[in-house]
Design a protein around this motif. Structure first.
Motif, PDB file in Angstrom:
ATOM      1  N   ASP A 409      44.082  51.237  49.595  1.00 63.49           N
ATOM      2  CA  ASP A 409      43.396  50.710  50.377  1.00 63.49           C
ATOM      3  C   ASP A 409      41.669  50.929  50.293  1.00 63.49           C
ATOM      4  N   ALA A 410      41.459  51.887  49.771  1.00 65.08           N
ATOM      5  CA  ALA A 410      40.052  52.443  49.383  1.00 65.08           C
ATOM      6  C   ALA A 410      39.637  51.674  48.370  1.00 65.08           C
ATOM      7  N   VAL A 411      40.333  51.337  47.182  1.00 66.67           N
ATOM      8  CA  VAL A 411      39.824  50.708  45.728  1.00 66.67           C
ATOM      9  C   VAL A 411      39.876  49.303  45.969  1.00 66.67           C
ATOM     10  N   ILE A 412      40.566  48.659  46.854  1.00 63.70           N
ATOM     11  CA  ILE A 412      40.645  47.194  46.661  1.00 63.70           C
ATOM     12  C   ILE A 412      39.271  46.601  46.982  1.00 63.70           C
ATOM     13  N   PRO A 413      38.245  46.933  47.958  1.00 68.76           N
ATOM     14  CA  PRO A 413      37.164  46.428  47.964  1.00 68.76           C
ATOM     15  C   PRO A 413      36.144  46.454  46.844  1.00 68.76           C
ATOM     16  N   PHE A 414      36.433  47.336  45.945  1.00 66.69           N
ATOM     17  CA  PHE A 414      35.742  47.379  44.654  1.00 66.69           C
ATOM     18  C   PHE A 414      36.110  46.708  43.459  1.00 66.69           C
ATOM     19  N   GLY A 415      37.363  45.910  43.883  1.00 64.32           N
ATOM     20  CA  GLY A 415      37.865  45.002  42.714  1.00 64.32           C
ATOM     21  C   GLY A 415      38.577  45.799  41.794  1.00 64.32           C
ATOM     22  N   PHE A 416      38.975  47.180  41.957  1.00 67.45           N
ATOM     23  CA  PHE A 416      39.751  48.067  41.315  1.00 67.45           C
ATOM     24  C   PHE A 416      41.437  47.489  41.380  1.00 67.45           C
TER      25      PHE A 416
END
Length: 528
Positions: A409-416
């Motif tokens: 959930d934390a990495v998705i907004p950064f395009g990871f």
């Protein structure tokens, strides 16, 4: 010990005509990851050859193979007609190769001068010549247009930008015929960047061959003779610089992702952000954070600033102006720092430890993500959640399912790519490492995020992901203080910019009332 002669002017390096380096069907795998696939490439002698592509495209791996740092899984590499041994950097140096990586190789306890001559000391009749080394060191500083650092100052106390300059000077001091640069200008200010690009041209004129990786397409198109584009571990195209435009390079880098909307944004150096602080939507009310009279011996003098929830405040200025020192002081990393600090209008003692800063809701995403930000031996998901493992624990034991879910959930907004959260950060590209570091603080939910050069050494697409995510976090109430040597990023992203010069505040720019431009920032940076 071999005697080394010094010439006041660089001598031309005789490399002969033809090919300086060649790859023939070179492939490289890291576990299940295919980093390079059947790369065939020739680098011409006496040219500047640029390798470009998105993070993870394979360009740095290709550079590492040529440096002897990475062993190819298959294929052959030759340097000046001789086979290049795998994973033998010393043999690479013997063949005339010098390499400068993003991951710095500075000896922190040695002086700046000593770092330049590590492995290549200047001597006369077997005795070290301190005088000649100092003279050569000052000569190299003059060529780069930077002041020399006193011998009494350990290199570890210098900024990342200054440490990178030492790496460059070390390569200049060698007799290398083939010099490899991995993001050489990522940490440099505009003056140092221009000096370095001029230096690359002089090296080429001397007959040296330059291979460099860069995400700055403008500098690539300015100095390169040939450009090679990598995508997903494949070599897409090698072309003379004169035969391509920036649009062409971006299309080759992005492939199917290169739609017209993205192309327009990249070509204009624009970023897909909406300014919550623009026009009538400016945050109002009490500042979330206010500091007054911040003082750090030898670095900062009488700095005052404030920021409201929902704002992005930029710190602008030249390399060495004190921007990073402000962030480190706020994050509790400078025990000698003094000043007054208010959170939500309530005064608190100045934070002298990281723990105390975090208790106040202040978190730092440092510039050096490898040594100061991430734990490379732990998984990506653990790095994300390590700021608060209680949230992913049951009965005192970490829940693997909770850990993975929270990290995804934390990495998705950064395009990871969330499917890679189980991997080790050491296996990730620089851009993905930076996204991982910022995802940690999205997970931890601090109130104030200090982002120090968050786009250093990452590609254009990743920059959009990172800066867009910072803007989204600010719109949800986070206060962000952003440091970037790319002044265009401050102009595109920030609501306000405070400009520093020689450790002092030299001016302020507000998007709603001032002309917030690169030239305006530079004018204030030079005004003191």
């Amino acid at each position: 010990m071999q005697n080394v002669s010094i010439a006041s002017e660089p001598t031309r390096v005789e490399t002969g005509a033809g090919v300086a380096a060649s790859y023939t069907k070179v492939s490289k795998t890291f576990g299940v990851t295919q980093a390079l696939t059947d790369i065939t490439l020739k680098v011409k002698t006496g040219t500047i050859h640029a390798l470009v592509g998105e993070n993870g495209a394979g360009k740095s791996t290709a550079l590492g193979v040529l440096a002897g740092r990475v062993a190819a899984s298959s294929g052959d590499v030759e340097v000046f007609g001789q086979p290049l041994p795998s994973e033998r950097p010393r043999e690479s140096r013997r063949l005339g190769i010098a390499a400068i990586y993003q991951e710095l190789t500075i000896a922190p306890d040695l002086s700046a001068e000593a770092n330049v001559f590590i492995g290549q000391p200047i001597s006369r009749f077997g005795v070290l010549s301190s005088q000649q080394m100092r003279s050569r060191y000052e000569e190299l500083c003059a060529q780069l247009g930077v002041p020399s650092v006193p011998s009494s100052i350990p290199a570890g106390r210098l900024s990342i930008a200054d440490q990178q300059l030492l790496e460059i000077m070390r390569a200049m001091a060698s007799d290398a015929r083939l010099i490899l640069f991995d993001e050489p200008t990522a940490s440099l200010g505009e003056a140092e960047r221009r000096a370095l690009l001029d230096l690359l041209r002089r090296m080429r004129a001397e007959g040296r061959t330059i291979v460099f990786v860069s995400h700055n397409l403008d500098e690539v198109l300015e100095v390169a003779d040939e450009v090679t584009v990598f995508r997903n571990g494949h070599l897409v195209i090698t072309t003379p610089r004169s035969a391509v435009t920036k649009n062409d390079v971006i299309r080759s880098m992005l492939g199917d992702k290169a739609d017209q909307r993205l192309l327009r944004g990249l070509e204009d150096e624009a970023l897909p952000v909406s300014h919550s602080g623009s026009a009538a939507n400016s945050p109002v009310g009490e500042p979330l954070l206010r500091i007054e009279h911040l003082f750090l011996p030898g670095a900062l003098e009488d700095i005052s600033l404030e920021i409201r929830a929902g704002e992005i405040l930029g710190l602008g200025g030249l390399v060495g102006c004190g921007r990073t020192s402000v962030l480190r002081s706020l994050a509790g990393l400078e025990p000698r720092a003094t000043g007054r600090l208010w959170i939500d209008g309530q005064e608190h003692p100045w934070p002298r430890t990281v723990r105390r800063a975090l208790a106040l809701g202040i978190a730092l995403a440092p510039e050096d993500r490898k040594t100061q930000g991430l734990v490379l031996e732990l998984s990506a998901e653990t790095n994300v959640a390590m700021s608060d493992l209680r949230r992913v624990s049951r009965g005192g034991w970490i829940s693997k399912s909770r850990l993975r879910s929270a990290a995804r959930d934390a990495v998705i907004p950064f395009g990871f790519n969330p499917d890679r959260v189980a991997e080790l950060p050491a296996r990730l590209s620089g851009g993905n490492q930076q996204k991982l570091l910022l995802a940690r603080w999205k997970y931890a939910e601090p109130r104030i995020l200090l982002a120090d050069e968050p786009t250093r050494g990452i590609d254009i697409g990743a920059k959009q992901d990172v800066l867009g995510a910072l803007r989204e976090m600010s719109e949800r109430g986070l206060a962000v203080i952003l440091v970037s040597s790319e002044l265009e990023e401050l102009v595109a992203t920030c609501d306000r910019v405070d400009v520093l010069s020689e450790g002092r505040l030299s001016g302020r720019l507000n998007r709603t009332t001032d002309d917030l431009t690169v030239s305006a920032i530079l004018e204030k940076a030079f005004s003191s």
